[in-house]
Motif scaffolding. Sequence first.
Motif, PDB file in Angstrom:
ATOM      1  N   LEU A  34       0.856  -1.189   0.000  1.00 25.38           N
ATOM      2  CA  LEU A  34       0.000   0.000   0.000  1.00 25.38           C
ATOM      3  C   LEU A  34       0.888   1.234   0.000  1.00 25.38           C
ATOM      4  O   LEU A  34       1.692   1.431   0.917  1.00 25.38           O
ATOM      5  N   ILE A  35       0.754   2.068  -1.031  1.00 23.85           N
ATOM      6  CA  ILE A  35       1.588   3.265  -1.145  1.00 23.85           C
ATOM      7  C   ILE A  35       0.709   4.502  -1.271  1.00 23.85           C
ATOM      8  O   ILE A  35      -0.480   4.414  -1.564  1.00 23.85           O
ATOM      9  N   GLY A  36       1.311   5.656  -1.066  1.00 23.59           N
ATOM     10  CA  GLY A  36       0.604   6.937  -1.146  1.00 23.59           C
ATOM     11  C   GLY A  36       1.387   7.969  -0.360  1.00 23.59           C
ATOM     12  O   GLY A  36       2.193   7.630   0.509  1.00 23.59           O
ATOM     13  N   ARG A  37       1.147   9.230  -0.651  1.00 19.83           N
ATOM     14  CA  ARG A  37       1.921  10.288   0.000  1.00 19.83           C
ATOM     15  C   ARG A  37       1.578  10.385   1.482  1.00 19.83           C
ATOM     16  O   ARG A  37       0.539   9.890   1.939  1.00 19.83           O
ATOM     17  N   ALA A 362       7.495  22.628  -3.381  1.00 19.29           N
ATOM     18  CA  ALA A 362       6.529  21.956  -4.247  1.00 19.29           C
ATOM     19  C   ALA A 362       6.996  20.537  -4.576  1.00 19.29           C
ATOM     20  O   ALA A 362       6.208  19.590  -4.564  1.00 19.29           O
ATOM     21  N   ARG A 363       8.289  20.379  -4.842  1.00 21.13           N
ATOM     22  CA  ARG A 363       8.826  19.067  -5.189  1.00 21.13           C
ATOM     23  C   ARG A 363       8.685  18.079  -4.030  1.00 21.13           C
ATOM     24  O   ARG A 363       8.514  16.884  -4.238  1.00 21.13           O
ATOM     25  N   LEU A 364       8.762  18.576  -2.798  1.00 22.08           N
ATOM     26  CA  LEU A 364       8.625  17.722  -1.628  1.00 22.08           C
ATOM     27  C   LEU A 364       7.161  17.489  -1.237  1.00 22.08           C
ATOM     28  O   LEU A 364       6.884  16.833  -0.240  1.00 22.08           O
ATOM     29  N   GLY A 365       6.242  18.042  -2.023  1.00 20.03           N
ATOM     30  CA  GLY A 365       4.830  17.733  -1.803  1.00 20.03           C
ATOM     31  C   GLY A 365       4.038  18.792  -1.062  1.00 20.03           C
ATOM     32  O   GLY A 365       2.901  18.541  -0.662  1.00 20.03           O
ATOM     33  N   PHE A 366       4.610  20.009  -0.882  1.00 19.96           N
ATOM     34  CA  PHE A 366       3.882  21.070  -0.182  1.00 19.96           C
ATOM     35  C   PHE A 366       3.209  21.982  -1.201  1.00 19.96           C
ATOM     36  O   PHE A 366       3.877  22.721  -1.930  1.00 19.96           O
ATOM     37  N   VAL A 377       1.408  21.422  13.537  1.00 22.48           N
ATOM     38  CA  VAL A 377       0.186  20.707  13.161  1.00 22.48           C
ATOM     39  C   VAL A 377       0.463  19.693  12.051  1.00 22.48           C
ATOM     40  O   VAL A 377      -0.444  18.968  11.633  1.00 22.48           O
ATOM     41  N   LEU A 378       1.696  19.609  11.583  1.00 20.15           N
ATOM     42  CA  LEU A 378       2.043  18.702  10.493  1.00 20.15           C
ATOM     43  C   LEU A 378       2.298  17.290  11.014  1.00 20.15           C
ATOM     44  O   LEU A 378       2.621  17.094  12.187  1.00 20.15           O
ATOM     45  N   SER A 379       2.201  16.312  10.107  1.00 15.64           N
ATOM     46  CA  SER A 379       2.545  14.935  10.460  1.00 15.64           C
ATOM     47  C   SER A 379       4.058  14.802  10.594  1.00 15.64           C
ATOM     48  O   SER A 379       4.818  15.702  10.190  1.00 15.64           O
ATOM     49  N   GLY A 380       4.503  13.671  11.147  1.00 13.92           N
ATOM     50  CA  GLY A 380       5.936  13.454  11.321  1.00 13.92           C
ATOM     51  C   GLY A 380       6.685  13.495  10.006  1.00 13.92           C
ATOM     52  O   GLY A 380       7.760  14.110   9.897  1.00 13.92           O
ATOM     53  N   GLY A 381       6.127  12.847   8.962  1.00 12.92           N
ATOM     54  CA  GLY A 381       6.772  12.845   7.658  1.00 12.92           C
ATOM     55  C   GLY A 381       6.849  14.238   7.062  1.00 12.92           C
ATOM     56  O   GLY A 381       7.849  14.606   6.435  1.00 12.92           O
ATOM     57  N   GLU A 382       5.805  15.037   7.245  1.00 14.45           N
ATOM     58  CA  GLU A 382       5.803  16.396   6.715  1.00 14.45           C
ATOM     59  C   GLU A 382       6.834  17.272   7.423  1.00 14.45           C
ATOM     60  O   GLU A 382       7.484  18.118   6.809  1.00 14.45           O
ATOM     61  N   ARG A 383       7.009  17.064   8.728  1.00 11.91           N
ATOM     62  CA  ARG A 383       8.034  17.827   9.454  1.00 11.91           C
ATOM     63  C   ARG A 383       9.433  17.476   8.964  1.00 11.91           C
ATOM     64  O   ARG A 383      10.304  18.351   8.871  1.00 11.91           O
ATOM     65  N   VAL A 384       9.658  16.194   8.668  1.00 13.20           N
ATOM     66  CA  VAL A 384      10.949  15.785   8.108  1.00 13.20           C
ATOM     67  C   VAL A 384      11.207  16.527   6.796  1.00 13.20           C
ATOM     68  O   VAL A 384      12.313  17.011   6.539  1.00 13.20           O
ATOM     69  N   GLY A 411       6.908   9.187  -2.983  1.00 18.67           N
ATOM     70  CA  GLY A 411       7.003  10.372  -3.835  1.00 18.67           C
ATOM     71  C   GLY A 411       8.037  11.359  -3.313  1.00 18.67           C
ATOM     72  O   GLY A 411       8.833  11.924  -4.079  1.00 18.67           O
ATOM     73  N   ALA A 412       8.035  11.573  -1.989  1.00 17.55           N
ATOM     74  CA  ALA A 412       8.996  12.501  -1.386  1.00 17.55           C
ATOM     75  C   ALA A 412      10.419  11.947  -1.482  1.00 17.55           C
ATOM     76  O   ALA A 412      11.377  12.697  -1.704  1.00 17.55           O
ATOM     77  N   ILE A 413      10.576  10.625  -1.304  1.00 18.33           N
ATOM     78  CA  ILE A 413      11.907  10.013  -1.420  1.00 18.33           C
ATOM     79  C   ILE A 413      12.425  10.169  -2.846  1.00 18.33           C
ATOM     80  O   ILE A 413      13.603  10.492  -3.073  1.00 18.33           O
ATOM     81  N   THR A 414      11.547   9.954  -3.828  1.00 20.72           N
ATOM     82  CA  THR A 414      11.946  10.124  -5.225  1.00 20.72           C
ATOM     83  C   THR A 414      12.363  11.561  -5.498  1.00 20.72           C
ATOM     84  O   THR A 414      13.392  11.821  -6.145  1.00 20.72           O
ATOM     85  N   ALA A 415      11.567  12.513  -5.006  1.00 19.39           N
ATOM     86  CA  ALA A 415      11.899  13.925  -5.203  1.00 19.39           C
ATOM     87  C   ALA A 415      13.219  14.281  -4.530  1.00 19.39           C
ATOM     88  O   ALA A 415      14.060  14.993  -5.104  1.00 19.39           O
ATOM     89  N   LEU A 416      13.411  13.785  -3.307  1.00 20.49           N
ATOM     90  CA  LEU A 416      14.653  14.063  -2.582  1.00 20.49           C
ATOM     91  C   LEU A 416      15.843  13.472  -3.321  1.00 20.49           C
ATOM     92  O   LEU A 416      16.893  14.120  -3.452  1.00 20.49           O
TER      93      LEU A 416
END
Length: 508
Positions: A34-37, A362-366, A377-384, A411-416
């Motif tokens: 199961l994948i997704g941002r 934008a590339r990191l999904g923001f 108020v962000l999730s742990g992944g978003e703070r990273v 998606g974020a790993i690919t962008a990074l």
Amino acid sequence: MSDYQINHLEKQYGARKLYSVARLTIGSHARIGLIGRNGVGKTTLFNQLVTKRVIQPAARVLLVPQLKPTAELSGGEQVRQYLNEAFSKRPDILLLDEPTANLDVANIQWLENRLKRFCGAVVTISHDRDFLDDLCTTVWELRETQVAVYLGNYTDYLAKKTAAESHQQARYDQFAAEKKRLKKTIQKQQQRADHATVVPKNKRGTSEIHGSKPYFEKMGKKLHQVAKATHSRLDQLDEVARPKQEKPIQMAIPNAEKLKGNTVLTVNGLSVARGDRQLLQDVSLKIKAGDHIAITGPNMAGKTSLLTALINRNDNSVKWSPLAKIGYFQQDLADLVGADSVIDNVAATSIQDAETVRLILARLGFAAASWGKPVNVLSGGERVKVSLAKMMLSDVNGLILDEPTNYLDIGAITALSDMLKDYGGTLIIVSHDRWFVRQVTSEQYKIVNQHLVNKLGLQKMAPKPNEAEKLQLALKQTELINQLAMTPNDTALEHEFQEVSRRLRALK
């Protein structure tokens, strides 16, 4: 054992719908990824699946949540403990939430082999591409409230997505060309219509003009009608969305020209200990400006302690160039101000232009609408992601990253990885993500028996795969994907696609 069904499953938070699932099937021996941002609802979906009457027929469902290392147990020890407990309960369906997070490569491989032998079904949330490739035969993508199902592993999923994107690009190109042609045709028809009402110079002032005038007016009207009909065809064209094209990111690297070709870090005879325990001894290496290296090794071997020593040691064993400016990413995210917004956190230390700041976020999904959110108020992944963006945009010419992919979506790993591949500064990373390490580094060091060993020699001795065969198989894979899009129920084509994909994975 028959397959399990999930029907009419929904979840909503206030006005926001996380997902709406009409129907999903879990085979009795399925291996599903199961994948997704980040924040799309994957863990919420898992939590809902363990409740009663969600899965039919009734099944024993067990969820192993995302684990974090403790002072007593490493990540590998925790996963082994939880999985052994789970297997002893003999569930029909085992749900795993990011099981490879905090695991070293050896433990990930142990996990893969153990799950392959499990007699029930496995559904796992994971950002580890190699893990998804080695284990899964189906991929569920949670995106825009829907779950799309792709047969095959993650590489197969990517191939199908790439083919779909190519098809979308071809449709857009065809639409844009036809739109341009019709606009040009309308312009010419309009000019002809306007010109038709003008009396020719050689007939002006003659007796012929009195009989010819109605003819010219009629001709002009007819040509205007033709132009109008063409305009109607233009209006009736089915709009095709333009595929998203990402702009390249060019970051300013302080002192890049002065450092070019020079050694940025010299380590000579370094020893690293934690309390009374010796972790590493006699570490020696040289790193030039612009080098991208990885440090790997088993859990508890001293990878993070080595990075800390490189940053903090102030003696003859560690020497940095006086021109070096190093950013150090750690999982504690201490560089963030929780009450400040995403954009304020990033802009506070940025030396890059505004466009580069926007592109990286934008590339990191923001999305731009989320830049004003407070970080707390962000999730742990978003703070990273915010912490990584802040560091990359700041006044540094080198990055030391300790497990940067933990808690990031694929998606974020690919962008990074795309950004780090093009990063002109020096890069030292510790990561258990094998795909990520291959993408962003050109040299690897491994901790073996308290020593740092350069793996480059071993890599050079490895035989190279047959590139011509890889290309031939990749082209065949794309051809089969296009055929399956036209006849999705053709089992012969599906079997051929799976065999081509298997051979391509073996070569890779």
